[in-house]
Write an enzyme that holds these catalytic residues in place. Structure first.
Site, PDB file in Angstrom:
ATOM      1  N   PRO A   1       5.703  14.903  19.088  1.00 58.53           N
ATOM      2  CA  PRO A   1       5.047  13.631  18.756  1.00 58.53           C
ATOM      3  C   PRO A   1       3.647  13.854  18.176  1.00 58.53           C
ATOM      4  O   PRO A   1       3.054  12.948  17.618  1.00 58.53           O
ATOM      5  CB  PRO A   1       4.978  12.891  20.093  1.00 58.53           C
ATOM      6  CG  PRO A   1       5.193  13.917  21.145  1.00 58.53           C
ATOM      7  CD  PRO A   1       5.969  15.033  20.539  1.00 58.53           C
TER       8      PRO A   1
ATOM      9  N   GLU B   1       7.459  18.454  29.542  1.00 57.86           N
ATOM     10  CA  GLU B   1       6.138  18.079  29.008  1.00 57.86           C
ATOM     11  C   GLU B   1       5.886  18.715  27.644  1.00 57.86           C
ATOM     12  O   GLU B   1       4.798  18.589  27.091  1.00 57.86           O
ATOM     13  CB  GLU B   1       5.027  18.510  29.974  1.00 57.86           C
ATOM     14  CG  GLU B   1       4.887  17.616  31.206  1.00 57.86           C
ATOM     15  CD  GLU B   1       4.763  16.151  30.852  1.00 57.86           C
ATOM     16  OE1 GLU B   1       3.917  15.810  30.012  1.00 57.86           O
ATOM     17  OE2 GLU B   1       5.537  15.348  31.400  1.00 57.86           O
TER      18      GLU B   1
ATOM     19  N   ARG C   1      20.895  15.237   3.282  1.00 50.11           N
ATOM     20  CA  ARG C   1      21.240  14.227   2.252  1.00 50.11           C
ATOM     21  C   ARG C   1      20.664  14.572   0.881  1.00 50.11           C
ATOM     22  O   ARG C   1      21.162  14.110  -0.137  1.00 50.11           O
ATOM     23  CB  ARG C   1      20.659  12.859   2.633  1.00 50.11           C
ATOM     24  CG  ARG C   1      21.310  12.181   3.781  1.00 50.11           C
ATOM     25  CD  ARG C   1      20.505  10.956   4.164  1.00 50.11           C
ATOM     26  NE  ARG C   1      20.371  10.027   3.043  1.00 50.11           N
ATOM     27  CZ  ARG C   1      21.309   9.199   2.643  1.00 50.11           C
ATOM     28  NH1 ARG C   1      22.430   9.141   3.292  1.00 50.11           N
ATOM     29  NH2 ARG C   1      21.121   8.410   1.609  1.00 50.11           N
TER      30      ARG C   1
ATOM     31  N   ASP D   1      17.632   5.228  -2.754  1.00 50.28           N
ATOM     32  CA  ASP D   1      17.332   4.833  -1.380  1.00 50.28           C
ATOM     33  C   ASP D   1      15.866   4.427  -1.237  1.00 50.28           C
ATOM     34  O   ASP D   1      15.035   4.802  -2.059  1.00 50.28           O
ATOM     35  CB  ASP D   1      17.556   6.027  -0.437  1.00 50.28           C
ATOM     36  CG  ASP D   1      19.006   6.127   0.030  1.00 50.28           C
ATOM     37  OD1 ASP D   1      19.732   5.137  -0.106  1.00 50.28           O
ATOM     38  OD2 ASP D   1      19.375   7.202   0.529  1.00 50.28           O
TER      39      ASP D   1
HETATM   40  C1  LIG Z   1       8.583  14.115  26.690  1.00 49.44           C
HETATM   41  S1  LIG Z   1       8.254  14.930  25.187  1.00 49.44           S
HETATM   42  C2  LIG Z   1       6.730  15.731  25.499  1.00 49.44           C
HETATM   43  C3  LIG Z   1       5.566  14.963  25.006  1.00 49.44           C
HETATM   44  C4  LIG Z   1       4.221  15.676  25.162  1.00 49.44           C
HETATM   45  N1  LIG Z   1       3.825  15.732  26.530  1.00 49.44           N
HETATM   46  C5  LIG Z   1       3.164  14.935  24.369  1.00 49.44           C
HETATM   47  O1  LIG Z   1       2.657  13.906  24.844  1.00 49.44           O
HETATM   48  O2  LIG Z   1       2.869  15.333  23.217  1.00 49.44           O
HETATM   49  C6  LIG Z   1       9.433  16.263  25.187  1.00 49.44           C
HETATM   50  C7  LIG Z   1       9.808  16.752  23.817  1.00 49.44           C
HETATM   51  O3  LIG Z   1      10.436  15.743  23.052  1.00 49.44           O
HETATM   52  C8  LIG Z   1      10.206  15.950  21.690  1.00 49.44           C
HETATM   53  N2  LIG Z   1       9.612  14.709  21.125  1.00 49.44           N
HETATM   54  C9  LIG Z   1       9.201  13.650  21.843  1.00 49.44           C
HETATM   55  N3  LIG Z   1       8.745  12.677  21.035  1.00 49.44           N
HETATM   56  C10 LIG Z   1       8.876  13.129  19.763  1.00 49.44           C
HETATM   57  C11 LIG Z   1       8.562  12.587  18.479  1.00 49.44           C
HETATM   58  N4  LIG Z   1       8.012  11.384  18.347  1.00 49.44           N
HETATM   59  N5  LIG Z   1       8.837  13.336  17.395  1.00 49.44           N
HETATM   60  C12 LIG Z   1       9.363  14.585  17.518  1.00 49.44           C
HETATM   61  N6  LIG Z   1       9.665  15.138  18.701  1.00 49.44           N
HETATM   62  C13 LIG Z   1       9.434  14.432  19.812  1.00 49.44           C
HETATM   63  C14 LIG Z   1       9.284  17.160  21.564  1.00 49.44           C
HETATM   64  O4  LIG Z   1      10.043  18.287  21.220  1.00 49.44           O
HETATM   65  C15 LIG Z   1       8.694  17.263  22.943  1.00 49.44           C
HETATM   66  O5  LIG Z   1       8.336  18.579  23.270  1.00 49.44           O
END
Ligand SMILES: C[S@@+](CC[C@H](N)C(=O)[O-])C[C@H]1O[C@@H](n2cnc3c(N)ncnc32)[C@H](O)[C@@H]1O
Length: 436
Positions: free
Chosen positions: A87, A114, A152, A167
């Site tokens: 994220p 996490e 795609r 698209d």
């Molecule tokens: C619960 S999340 C961890 C979030 C982290 N503690 C933070 O706040 O940045 C677990 C995993 O989900 C994936 N993930 C969660 N949200 C994402 C997003 N918006 N885009 C891409 N990957 C995401 C990532 O690989 C991340 O390591």
């Protein structure tokens, strides 16, 4: 193109591509997908891939070593990139998708819990990508989004190249609406142009619809897209039609330039002199943004006489015929003796007035540019007045009485002495920036 996915849950990714166009491309061998499980690279009996956080805190973290070994075990193509789905990464958009589609291999690392140990990111990851500003419980869905969107764009994956290039987002705009049989549904007919068979008219209609949708649903995209002159003209026409129905943006906005009460550099309350440039430049800015009034506030009689002389030259005298555009700008300007006179102007008309002050001092800030912009847009009845100070700025009394105060316009360094003309122009551009 090869996709190698580092994941604790390979079935989650594989099941996404058991069917559909990308699934068929996999079966044909146009693309390849392989999952690598970090658990297969552990050395303890429990096959541990996670551990508690140094420094405390809830939850577990994916350990660096199994991830590093999993990535190292992947056979590398020459044009390959290791991407950690996170994220905190750059948001995925169509431009990024196209860039990734040029590579030979994507190694997509899926976090869980996490997230992952920072040292793995520092040493093994080329890029972090996010699928949006929200948190999901693992990287598998995010990796699947990357795989699908990138696949795609690879020739052969989708039957017709055109359906990809048409698209949404491909050219920075949203796609036009589409229809299929029946010709009428719930008493709504398909737009006549689409069944008319005139190819050029259909193209033109789609281009216009695409601009219209983008303007209505995602105006932010228009700021990032270079439009052709034709598209710009079309868009201006669409905007004008909209505004004719809803009212011009800015029609409920006025500004006031305050010469009293303001501070001097010793923090004494003074009256500043009117400047010719502030009359000209701010009235031109006001006219450009289609604001209703530009109030110039000073209690000094001789200053009113001076402003009267300058204005008459441009609105009635030689200047009005030499440069009628300037007359048009000056026509929105009026001189008043106090801020109370400005309030009275709106009171007399029975209009509710919201006052927003500006300041170079951040201590007063209580709103944002987009927030003010939304308020002005959503309630077109309420009148808004934006105050600009001269000298060393508006007095504390004025700041305290204002409904809102905008954040200062900061440059790149500590120097913060913009002319009020520049500040007014920048402020209005920020407030109205959703209009390309
Ligand atoms: C619960 S999340 C961890 C979030 C982290 N503690 C933070 O706040 O940045 C677990 C995993 O989900 C994936 N993930 C969660 N949200 C994402 C997003 N918006 N885009 C891409 N990957 C995401 C990532 O690989 C991340 O390591």
């Amino acid at each position: 193109m090869r996709f190698d996915i580092i994941t604790l849950f390979p079935e989650m990714v594989q099941s996404c591509f058991a069917e559909g166009v990308v699934g068929r491309a996999l079966q044909r061998g146009d693309i390849a997908l392989k999952c690598v499980n970090p658990r297969d690279f552990t050395s303890d009996v429990h096959r541990t891939v996670d551990d508690t956080l140094y420094g405390g805190g809830s939850g577990m973290l994916m350990k660096a070593e199994p991830l590093a070994s999993a990535v190292s075990a992947v056979e590398r193509a020459s044009r390959s990139r290791v991407i950690y789905l996170s994220p905190q990464g750059q948001p995925l958009n169509q431009a990024k998708v196209r860039e990734l589609a040029e590579l030979e291999q994507l190694i997509l690392v899926c976090g869980r819990y996490e997230g992952v140990d920072q040292r793995f990111i520092d040493h093994y990851v080329d890029e972090e990508i996010s699928i949006g500003d929200y948190v999901i419980s693992g990287g598998e869905l995010a990796a699947s989004v990357v795989i699908d969107s990138v696949a795609r764009c690879i020739p052969g994956v989708i039957g017709q190249v055109q359906s990809v290039t048409e698209d949404s987002f491909f050219e920075g705009l949203l796609d036009a609406p589409h229809y299929t049989r029946p010709a009428e549904f719930e008493a709504e007919a398909v737009p006549a142009v689409l069944s008319g068979g005139h190819h050029e008219h259909i193209e033109q209609w789609r281009e216009e619809q695409s601009l219209r949708r983008t303007w209505h649903k995602r105006p932010d995209l228009l700021e990032k897209t270079v439009l052709s002159t034709r598209q710009r003209t079309m868009l201006r026409k669409i905007m004008r039609e909209d505004w004719q129905q809803r009212g011009m943006p800015g029609a409920n906005v006025s500004i006031a330039l305050i010469h009293y009460p303001v501070y001097n550099k010793r923090h004494e309350v003074i009256t500043t002199s009117v400047t010719n440039m502030d009359l000209h430049d701010i009235s031109r800015t006001v006219r450009t943004f289609e604001l209703t009034n530009y109030f110039v506030v000073t209690p000094v009689k001789s200053q009113h006489e001076l402003m009267g002389r300058i204005t008459r030259h441009w609105t009635e005298g030689y200047g009005s015929t030499y440069n009628p555009d300037r007359k048009e700008a000056f026509d929105r300007m009026q001189f008043v003796h106090s801020l109370e006179d400005v309030r009275e102007h709106f009171r007399k008309r029975g209009q509710r007035l919201v006052i927003t002050a500006t300041s170079a001092n951040p201590k007063w800030t209580n709103t944002t540019y987009p927030h003010l912009s939304r308020m002005m847009d959503q309630d077109r009845e309420t009148q808004h007045l934006i105050l600009f100070g001269t000298g060393w700025g508006l007095t504390d009394e004025i700041m305290e009485a204002a409904d809102y105060v905008l954040p200062p316009i900061d440059g790149n360094g500590e120097y913060n002495h913009l002319s009020v003309r520049s500040a007014a122009a920048i402020t209005l551009d920020r407030v109205f920036r959703r209009y390309p």
